[in-house]
Design an enzyme around this catalytic site. Structure first.
Site, PDB file in Angstrom:
ATOM      1  N   ASP A 175      -5.277   0.348   6.069  1.00  0.00           N
ATOM      2  CA  ASP A 175      -5.897  -0.118   7.245  1.00  0.00           C
ATOM      3  C   ASP A 175      -7.148   0.869   7.434  1.00  0.00           C
ATOM      4  O   ASP A 175      -8.228   0.559   7.739  1.00  0.00           O
ATOM      5  CB  ASP A 175      -5.222  -0.055   8.845  1.00  0.00           C
ATOM      6  CG  ASP A 175      -4.110  -1.044   8.544  1.00  0.00           C
ATOM      7  OD1 ASP A 175      -4.079  -1.789   7.622  1.00  0.00           O
ATOM      8  OD2 ASP A 175      -2.998  -0.855   9.184  1.00  0.00           O
ATOM      9  N   ASP A 209       0.799  -1.255   0.032  1.00  0.00           N
ATOM     10  CA  ASP A 209       0.025  -0.074  -0.102  1.00  0.00           C
ATOM     11  C   ASP A 209       0.807   1.375  -0.137  1.00  0.00           C
ATOM     12  O   ASP A 209       0.241   2.374  -0.536  1.00  0.00           O
ATOM     13  CB  ASP A 209      -1.148   0.133   1.071  1.00  0.00           C
ATOM     14  CG  ASP A 209      -0.479   0.158   2.560  1.00  0.00           C
ATOM     15  OD1 ASP A 209       0.684  -0.158   2.753  1.00  0.00           O
ATOM     16  OD2 ASP A 209      -1.141   0.413   3.311  1.00  0.00           O
ATOM     17  N   GLY A 238      -2.263  -6.848  15.161  1.00  0.00           N
ATOM     18  CA  GLY A 238      -2.266  -6.453  13.808  1.00  0.00           C
ATOM     19  C   GLY A 238      -3.594  -6.435  13.166  1.00  0.00           C
ATOM     20  O   GLY A 238      -3.610  -6.551  11.814  1.00  0.00           O
TER      21      GLY A 238
HETATM   22  C1  GLA Z   1       0.468  -2.258   8.393  1.00  0.00           C
HETATM   23  C2  GLA Z   1       0.227  -0.764   7.903  1.00  0.00           C
HETATM   24  C3  GLA Z   1      -0.494  -0.927   6.331  1.00  0.00           C
HETATM   25  C4  GLA Z   1       0.305  -1.893   5.698  1.00  0.00           C
HETATM   26  C5  GLA Z   1       0.354  -3.309   6.301  1.00  0.00           C
HETATM   27  C6  GLA Z   1       1.157  -4.031   5.595  1.00  0.00           C
HETATM   28  O1  GLA Z   1      -0.742  -2.801   8.895  1.00  0.00           O
HETATM   29  O2  GLA Z   1      -0.626   0.039   8.851  1.00  0.00           O
HETATM   30  O3  GLA Z   1      -0.617   0.567   5.901  1.00  0.00           O
HETATM   31  O4  GLA Z   1       1.302  -1.337   4.991  1.00  0.00           O
HETATM   32  O5  GLA Z   1       1.227  -2.801   7.596  1.00  0.00           O
HETATM   33  O6  GLA Z   1       0.717  -4.548   4.282  1.00  0.00           O
END
Ligand code: GLA
Length: 388
Positions: free
Chosen positions: A175, A36, A126
């Site tokens: 996210d 992203d 996560g």
């Molecule tokens: C975290 C970040 C996202 C993305 C993921 C990996 O969740 O907040 O923006 O980069 O890691 O895909």
């Protein structure tokens, strides 16, 4: 939920008259990891797990934040005239950061507010409890203060801005976008280069999405995350010496392989290879899902894990263990690490009749190998943040 939050609100602030109830989900990413911030595609979905808030405007300039998950923290008090990140605010720096980010956009609150939250996203897993809280706060502010100039996408961008500049994590948009824009039963196929997106129905028929929490979170997550971003930025700059591209997401594997010698650092080659291959896998996976080919979708999830483990090096022995145990079980269609990495969760697609065996076998073997239990969540895809 309303009852529980209302009782607490009354206890803390005397009455709960005029309060409003809001919900904001967590998210899981099915495929498209660490793409992203590289202008690539992601394919996440919002969960029915999330954060609830009861909130009400105040007459004075004070803001009160209270989390029923962190009762021992007590009420965190701040003023709309002093929007600074303070260590003693702890978790409340997330909602406060949103008030700050609104102010940065020229939207200053006319008064303070009280907000009590409770959530069921496992902490530090996560699954984006912080993005959930950020978008939740944005939604509360727009509703309580009658701000009608911001779309849900704006609230996602404000959440990301606040996380980047107020809370110090240089995260991408995935996210917050998912939390704001999620749709029941659908994943979001988002092109992060321009925020165009499509909702794709996730029809797994005889299978379910299972999230397994390794319950480990390795230190330096944020600094390692920022380091990966920098490695990708450096690889991109090297490629731009020879190619007219804006991001690693502009490349396919053929062009990448043709020009990769332009990148002199072998570690950067690995990082960029992941960013490019993962973007291509994501596009392919969504195509497979649209064709009803769940089995190919699962294989691409497995390849995603291998690339995150070997090229991007954001997995860890505990999550590798979860994923490798999963792969060995008949009826597991695909399994991979999900989210930022260095701990956290795996996401697996498991046939209904294999779910019990999956939880039992992975659970026991994980405990034996790692020494503590993993948690399992059979999840449903829910809607983005909304008022209840
Ligand atoms: C975290 C970040 C996202 C993305 C993921 C990996 O969740 O907040 O923006 O980069 O890691 O895909």
């Amino acid at each position: 939920m309303r009852k529980k939050l209302t009782a607490k609100f009354k206890e803390l602030f005397g009455s709960a008259e005029g309060t409003k109830l809001y919900f904001s989900p967590g998210r899981v990413n099915l495929i498209g990891e660490h793409t992203d911030y590289n202008g690539g595609h992601v394919f996440p979905c919002a969960l029915t797990l999330g954060t609830y808030a009861l909130a009400r405007k105040r007459e004075d300039r004070l803001m009160h934040f209270y989390s029923m998950n962190l009762d021992n923290f007590g009420i965190v008090e701040a003023s709309v005239d002093d929007l600074a990140n303070k260590a003693e605010y702890g978790w409340a720096n997330y909602p406060l950061g949103i008030v700050w980010a609104f102010a940065q956009r020229g939207i200053r609150l006319k008064s303070g507010f009280d907000m009590v939250i409770w959530g069921n996203i496992p902490n530090g897993s996560g699954l984006s409890s912080s993005a959930s809280l950020e978008v939740l706060t944005g939604l509360i502010l727009t509703d309580l203060f009658g701000i009608d100039t911001l779309s849900m996408t704006d609230l996602a961008l404000i959440g990301q801005y606040s996380e980047n500049h107020f809370n110090g994590c240089n995260c991408g948009i995935m996210d917050q976008f998912t939390v704001a824009m999620g749709k029941k039963g659908h994943a979001i196929f988002l092109d992060t280069s321009n925020l165009s997106f499509q909702y794709a129905p996730v029809e797994l028929e005889d299978a379910k999405i299972i999230i397994t929490n390794s319950k480990v979170k390795h230190s330096l997550v944020d600094s390692k995350y920022n380091e990966r971003r920098q490695e990708c930025a450096d690889a991109l700059a090297a490629l731009q010496e020879e190619l007219d591209i804006h991001s690693l997401g502009d490349l396919d594997m053929d062009i990448f392989n043709k020009f990769k010698e332009a990148i002199h650092d072998p570690v950067q080659v690995q990082r960029a290879r992941h960013a490019v291959s993962e973007n291509q896998r994501t596009i392919e996976a969504v195509r497979a899902l649209k064709d009803g080919d769940i089995s190919s979708f699962g294989k691409l999830m497995n390849q995603s894990h291998i690339s995150l483990r070997d090229d991007y090096e954001v997995s860890c022995p505990e999550v590798d263990t979860l994923v490798e145990l999963a792969w060995a079980i008949p009826g597991v269609i695909g399994s991979r690490i999900t989210g930022g990495g260095f701990g956290g969760c795996s996401v697996s697609i498991v046939k209904n009749d294999a779910i019990d065996t999956f939880i039992d076998t992975v659970g026991k073997a994980y405990k034996e190998k790692v020494g503590h239990e993993a948690d399992f969540y059979t999840v449903e895809i829910g809607d983005g943040a909304h008022k209840l």
